[in-house]
Structures are given as structure tokens and as C-alpha cells.
Design a protein around this motif. Structure first.
Motif, short mmCIF file in Angstrom:
data_model
loop_
_atom_site.label_atom_id
_atom_site.label_comp_id
_atom_site.label_asym_id
_atom_site.label_seq_id
_atom_site.Cartn_x
_atom_site.Cartn_y
_atom_site.Cartn_z
N SER A 265 26.14 32.80 26.58
CA SER A 265 27.11 32.90 25.73
C SER A 265 28.33 33.29 27.07
N ALA B 27 21.86 35.26 24.80
CA ALA B 27 22.99 36.22 25.11
C ALA B 27 23.66 35.71 26.49
N ARG C 286 28.99 39.05 26.28
CA ARG C 286 28.04 39.63 25.39
C ARG C 286 28.55 40.86 25.17
N ALA D 188 28.26 36.45 22.28
CA ALA D 188 26.93 36.88 21.62
C ALA D 188 27.15 38.42 21.34
#
Ligand SMILES: CC/C=C\CCC/C=C/C(=O)SCCNC(=O)CCNC(=O)[C@H](O)C(C)(C)COP(=O)(O)OP(=O)(O)OC[C@H]1O[C@@H](n2cnc3c(N)ncnc32)[C@H](O)[C@@H]1OP(=O)(O)O
Length: 259
Positions: free
Chosen positions: A167, A164, A170, A150
């Protein structure tokens, strides 16, 4: 905005947040958009018909750049969630795709989270469909076999934060005006239990880091086989454990919940 938040706080929000809907089993819609037309004519690989998710595929690296593109704030409405799910499915099945980067095409906003208007003054069927779509995105992103990152290039409250957290990695732009976190509790919305699992993973990164290290080890192994064989053997058991941690919510035990 203030009026919407006030209305929600006043208790008119149906107490549906956190309710996990059963999967409807209608995965047959995967390559159709919400209005039923076919999706993703090639444009740098893929694109969604309304351009609400812009996909730029880098064929050289096999990395797809996904840009959420619903101004003003990329709120996660049912149509956007549906399109995102379809794009994710398509990428998952693309044998040339190795990873994806999720970001925003809207300046200063990654995503404002769930669309507040999808959570008020709607029939119950809508809420079921909406929360099922939220859950699907979690399953698809978190359960993806693709490496996903992300790139948080703007504010990312509540459901934006969820994207987020789903993922593998981040990266957030360093801007004091960009916010991220779980503000939805102020609206009386209780995040579902699986949200804890995501937070747990972020707060306990060793398995993920471990996987990263293992990837390097295997790479070395390819180039220097004799030197690395012992190391690779020693780590292979650890790798299995790490994989099971990283993809924990999609192992058979938890996956059963969503059937
Ligand atoms: C957490 C995951 C786990 C499980 C899911 C369950 C829990 C999740 C719940 C949610 O996600 S609830 C949604 C919570 N989100 C918010 O409360 C975000 C509120 N919005 C903001 O804080 C700000 O709007 C902003 C995103 C920081 C952007 O600020 P900015 O000043 O740039 O824009 P402005 O506030 O003027 O808004 C512009 C425009 O956008 C509309 N808007 C904003 N957020 C939403 C939203 N979430 N849904 C629908 N619409 C939204 C806002 O009303 C403005 O519209 P207008 O111009 O017509 O007034």
C-alpha cells in the motif's frame, strides 16, 4: 496451529517460496470468480460473491473500503487471493473510484499471511497457481493507479505484512497484542527478491512524501495560480523522478520479468 507450524519446520514445505511464477496470461478470468460465476453484484458498489472481500464504496469521496472477511485469521488462500485480485481489477477500472482502504472485517486480525495449507501436500500445479496469485496481488496493489492505504486493525504477519507494504500508506492500530513482520523466515520460507523492493520503499519514504507535498503544491496552484506557477515549475522535474521511484517495480525494466 502449532502442529501445522511444526510440520512446516520439519522440512515438508516444498521449496517453492520465493519462486516467481510466470504469468499465465489468463487475464480473461478477471471478472469471474474461481468457480467461474460472474462476480460483484452491486452492494454499495461492489461485492464478491462469497463476501470474502467486502467492498463498501463511498460514492461521495470515491474511496472504496475493502474488508478481508475470511475468519478466523484472513489467511491468504488461493480463492481469497483470486477474489481480491478481481475486486482490485474492478476498482481500477471504475472511473469513479479514486482510492482504496484495505482493512479487515475479522476482529484483531488483519491477515495471518499466506495460507499454510496452500503450501503443503499439494500438487506442483497448485504451487504454481498459488505463487502466481501471490505475485499478482503484489503487482495489482503496488502497481495500482489508485491511492491505497492499509488500515492494519490487527495482527499482520508475513504475507499480511506484504499486503501492508504494497500500500501507499500504512496505519496500524496501537495495540501491543498486534504483531507485524516477517516471521515466515522461521519456517524456512524465503521471501522473494521483490519483497526487498517493498521494504526499500517503506524505509526510504522521501519520494512518497515528496509526492504528497507535490499534490499539495498542485492544489495550491489551482487556487492561487499566479503565486504558485514558479513553484510548480521548479518541482515538476522532481515530481517525475518521484513518480518513477514510487512505482519503480512496474516500470518497463522490472515489469519485463513478469511477462
Ligand atoms: C512476506 C511476503 C512476501 C512474499 C510471500 C512469501 C512469504 C510469506 C509467507 C507467509 O505468509 S507464510 C504464513 C506465515 N504466517 C504465519 O505463520 C501466521 C501464523 N499464525 C499466527 O501467528 C496466529 O495464528 C495469528 C495470526 C497471530 C492469530 O492468532 P490467534 O491466537 O488469534 O489465532 P490462532 O493461532 O488460534 O489461529 C486460529 C486458526 O487459524 C489458523 N491459522 C493461523 N494462521 C494460519 C495461516 N497462515 N494459514 C492457515 N491457517 C492459519 C490456525 O491454524 C487456527 O486454526 P484452528 O482453529 O483450526 O487450529
Amino acid at each position: 496451529m502449532a502442529a501445522v507450524l511444526r510440520k512446516l519446520i520439519q522440512g515438508r514445505l516444498p521449496a517453492l517460496a520465493g519462486v516467481l511464477c510466470r504469468r499465465s496470461g489468463n487475464e480473461g478470468h478477471l471478472f469471474l470468480n474461481s468457480s467461474g460465476s460472474t462476480l460483484m453484484q452491486p452492494r454499495c458498489g461492489y461485492s464478491s460473491p462469497t463476501e470474502s472481500v467486502i467492498v463498501e464504496m463511498d460514492k461521495a469521496t470515491g474511496v472504496a473500503l475493502l474488508k478481508l472477511n475470511i475468519p478466523p485469521v484472513n489467511s491468504l488462500s488461493l480463492p481469497l487471493l483470486t477474489e481480491l485480485a478481481i475486486v482490485l481489477d474492478k476498482l481500477e477500472m471504475d472511473k469513479h473510484c479514486r482510492g482504496l482502504i484495505l482493512t479487515s472485517a475479522v476482529p484483531n486480525i488483519f491477515s495471518a499471511g499466506l495460507n499454510l495449507f496452500d503450501m503443503m501436500d499439494k500438487p506442483n500445479e497448485h504451487y504454481s497457481e498459488f505463487w502466481r496469485a501471490v505475485q499478482e496481488i503484489w503487482i495489482k496493489l503496488y502497481g495500482s493507479s489508485l491511492a491505497n492505504i492499509a488500515a492494519i486493525n490487527g495482527s499482520s504477519p508475513a504475507g499480511g505484512c506484504l499486503l501492508a507494504l504494497c500500500s501507499d500508506y500504512r496505519i496500524m492500530a496501537n495495540n501491543p497484542h498486534f504483531t507485524i513482520g516477517l516471521n515466515e523466515t522461521r519456517l524456512g520460507i524465503v521471501a522473494p527478491f521483490w519483497y526487498d523492493i517493498l521494504q526499500w520503499r517503506v524505509h526510504h519514504p522521501p519520494p512518497c512524501l515528496h509526492l504528497f507535498v507535490m499534490a499539495l503544491v498542485f492544489r495550491l496552484h489551482v487556487h492561487h495560480p499566479s503565486a504558485m506557477t514558479k513553484v510548480t515549475r521548479a518541482y515538476s522535474t522532481e515530481l517525475k523522478i518521484s513518480v518513477s521511484y514510487v512505482k519503480q517495480p512496474i516500470n518497463w525494466r522490472s515489469h519485463e520479468i513478469y511477462k
